[in-house]
Write a protein that holds these residues in place. Structure first.
Motif, PDB file in Angstrom:
ATOM      1  N   LEU A 140       1.316  -1.135  -0.151  1.00  0.00           N
ATOM      2  CA  LEU A 140      -0.184  -0.170   0.208  1.00  0.00           C
ATOM      3  C   LEU A 140       0.820   1.382  -0.296  1.00  0.00           C
ATOM      4  N   ASN A 141       2.007   1.728   0.932  1.00  0.00           N
ATOM      5  CA  ASN A 141       2.602   2.133   0.683  1.00  0.00           C
ATOM      6  C   ASN A 141       3.612   2.592  -0.447  1.00  0.00           C
ATOM      7  N   GLY A 142       3.893   2.113  -1.399  1.00  0.00           N
ATOM      8  CA  GLY A 142       4.452   1.530  -2.829  1.00  0.00           C
ATOM      9  C   GLY A 142       3.355   2.211  -3.503  1.00  0.00           C
ATOM     10  N   VAL A 143       2.622   1.412  -3.554  1.00  0.00           N
ATOM     11  CA  VAL A 143       1.225   2.138  -4.516  1.00  0.00           C
ATOM     12  C   VAL A 143       1.017   3.964  -4.108  1.00  0.00           C
ATOM     13  N   THR A 144       0.959   3.829  -3.062  1.00  0.00           N
ATOM     14  CA  THR A 144       0.481   5.700  -2.605  1.00  0.00           C
ATOM     15  C   THR A 144       1.622   6.750  -2.666  1.00  0.00           C
ATOM     16  N   TYR A 254       0.688  -3.096 -15.467  1.00  0.00           N
ATOM     17  CA  TYR A 254       0.212  -3.519 -13.492  1.00  0.00           C
ATOM     18  C   TYR A 254       0.257  -2.792 -12.824  1.00  0.00           C
ATOM     19  N   THR A 255       1.041  -1.426 -12.973  1.00  0.00           N
ATOM     20  CA  THR A 255       0.835  -0.881 -11.707  1.00  0.00           C
ATOM     21  C   THR A 255      -0.022  -0.102 -11.837  1.00  0.00           C
ATOM     22  N   ALA A 256      -0.422   0.355 -13.552  1.00  0.00           N
ATOM     23  CA  ALA A 256      -1.982   0.866 -13.733  1.00  0.00           C
ATOM     24  C   ALA A 256      -2.917   0.187 -13.053  1.00  0.00           C
ATOM     25  N   THR A 257      -2.884  -1.095 -13.122  1.00  0.00           N
ATOM     26  CA  THR A 257      -4.433  -2.159 -12.538  1.00  0.00           C
ATOM     27  C   THR A 257      -4.203  -1.939 -11.134  1.00  0.00           C
ATOM     28  N   VAL A 258      -2.915  -1.956 -10.594  1.00  0.00           N
ATOM     29  CA  VAL A 258      -2.957  -1.884  -9.157  1.00  0.00           C
ATOM     30  C   VAL A 258      -4.146  -1.012  -8.074  1.00  0.00           C
ATOM     31  N   ILE A 259      -3.074   0.258  -9.121  1.00  0.00           N
ATOM     32  CA  ILE A 259      -4.284   1.133  -8.844  1.00  0.00           C
ATOM     33  C   ILE A 259      -5.527   1.621  -8.721  1.00  0.00           C
ATOM     34  N   LEU A 262      -7.093  -0.774  -6.241  1.00  0.00           N
ATOM     35  CA  LEU A 262      -7.480  -0.017  -5.270  1.00  0.00           C
ATOM     36  C   LEU A 262      -8.148   1.072  -5.589  1.00  0.00           C
ATOM     37  N   VAL A 263      -8.350   2.520  -6.185  1.00  0.00           N
ATOM     38  CA  VAL A 263      -9.128   3.381  -6.037  1.00  0.00           C
ATOM     39  C   VAL A 263     -10.637   2.809  -6.357  1.00  0.00           C
ATOM     40  N   THR A 264     -10.528   1.461  -6.739  1.00  0.00           N
ATOM     41  CA  THR A 264     -12.704   1.857  -7.909  1.00  0.00           C
ATOM     42  C   THR A 264     -12.636   0.790  -6.200  1.00  0.00           C
TER      43      THR A 264
END
Length: 362
Positions: A140-144, A254-259, A262-264
């Protein structure tokens, strides 16, 4: 009469030559990082100048002065950027206000997930914290952290684009002088190879950038249309992030998909997040099989290993801008390697696998 004496020089031993190469690479990385504030917009300005060069040539053929033609070309780019930035800024402003609430909701959801594990599998929270909690928090910290870096980069984009446009204008105005400078600089060593290198670099980079812009527009329309039909919140922003990160090979989608998931999930339900993930990966599959080969094609002609190394090295050296800029930089280096005999080994490393020719049986 003078007699010329030829002195045979023994080449340096293998280990000395490659030690010099390794040390040179280290110093190159140090210089690239130290001078990033100058080199990032300068290199981006070079790419923009190559992209705008056909328009400048067209205006000059219409008997416009060189400076005026360059100003008009750069101004057209500024107008296009302003329109895109207007919609992007509005989406980012609304999303940034809700980002703390989104993170808080994700943590609450994870706490309830931990409680479910305690009830279902009788695994205490302390045991979960040692394994699952730390892993989730790291992810989560990595994505945020990536989101904050991305939005920070986009926030500074206006100032950055200003310098890019200034550099592009002067590169276009003084392009003939710059070519003569490069030719004079290396005329004793690579005078025959350099015209071909410059021509190939111009052709490859122009084709690559125009192809990526076309693919970005198509991906933006496809993703935003599907997400709007599904009623996903921040559909336009998620579509822009997906189309933007899709430019980064292999890693970006894949980074865009994870983001996006999570937002959705933070704004809707788990099923909606899964649906978004399936939709984005399906669109990426169509893009990889149909769109990318036809629109961008194999213009870069870099093997996947070098492309991934270029993306990671770009992030290490120049941050997020480097993830986008190091791929065309690697392609430009490959063209140099291909046209200089002493660097042929590096061209083999950077290039694609050669297809074996099948002999037709008579």
């Amino acid at each position: 009469m003078r007699t010329l004496i030829t002195v045979k020089t023994n080449p340096l031993p293998f280990y000395i030559r490659y030690t010099i190469i390794a040390v040179s690479l280290v110093f190159t990385v140090i210089i690239l990082r130290g001078a990033s504030a100058l080199l990032i917009p300068l290199f981006a300005g070079l790419l923009l100048a190559i992209l705008l060069l056909p328009l400048v040539n067209f205006l000059e053929r219409k008997h416009l002065p060189k400076a005026l033609a360059c100003i008009i070309a750069v101004f057209c780019f500024i107008i296009a950027f302003t329109v895109v930035n207007y919609f992007l800024t509005a989406e980012i402003t609304g999303f940034s206000k809700e980002l703390p609430n989104i993170l808080a909701k994700l943590k609450i959801e994870f706490a309830s997930f931990q409680e479910w594990i305690v009830t279902k599998f009788h695994v205490e929270r302390e045991q979960q914290s040692d394994y699952v909690s730390n892993s989730f928090n790291d992810m989560l910290n990595g994505v945020t952290g990536f989101l904050y870096r991305l939005f920070f980069s986009l926030g500074n984009l206006v100032i950055w684009i200003l310098f890019v446009c200034i550099y592009a204008f002067f590169i276009l105005c003084y392009r003939a002088r710059l070519v003569r400078f490069v030719m004079k600089l290396i005329e004793k060593d690579f005078s025959h190879e350099m015209p071909l290198i410059l021509q190939e670099n111009k052709k490859v980079i122009k084709g690559y950038i125009t192809g990526l812009l076309a693919e970005f527009a198509i991906m933006l329309v496809l993703v935003s249309s599907v997400l709007l039909i599904l009623g996903i919140k921040y559909a336009l922003l998620l579509a822009i992030i997906t189309a933007l990160l899709n430019v980064i090979p292999y890693i970006g989608i894949y980074t865009a998909t994870v983001i996006a998931m999570l937002v959705t999930y933070a704004n809707s339900t788990g099923s909606s997040a899964v649906t978004v993930g399936i939709v984005l990966l399906s669109i990426h599959l169509v893009d990889g099989i149909i769109l990318l080969p036809r629109i961008v094609g194999s213009r870069m002609k870099l093997n996947p290993f070098i492309m991934i190394v270029a993306v990671i090295a770009g992030d290490i050296v120049w941050g997020i801008p480097g993830m986008f800029l190091f791929i065309p930089l690697a392609a430009m280096l490959k063209i140099v390697f291909e046209n200089i005999a002493s660097l042929e080994a590096w061209a083999i490393l950077f290039g694609e696998e050669e297809k074996k020719k099948r002999l037709k049986k008579k």
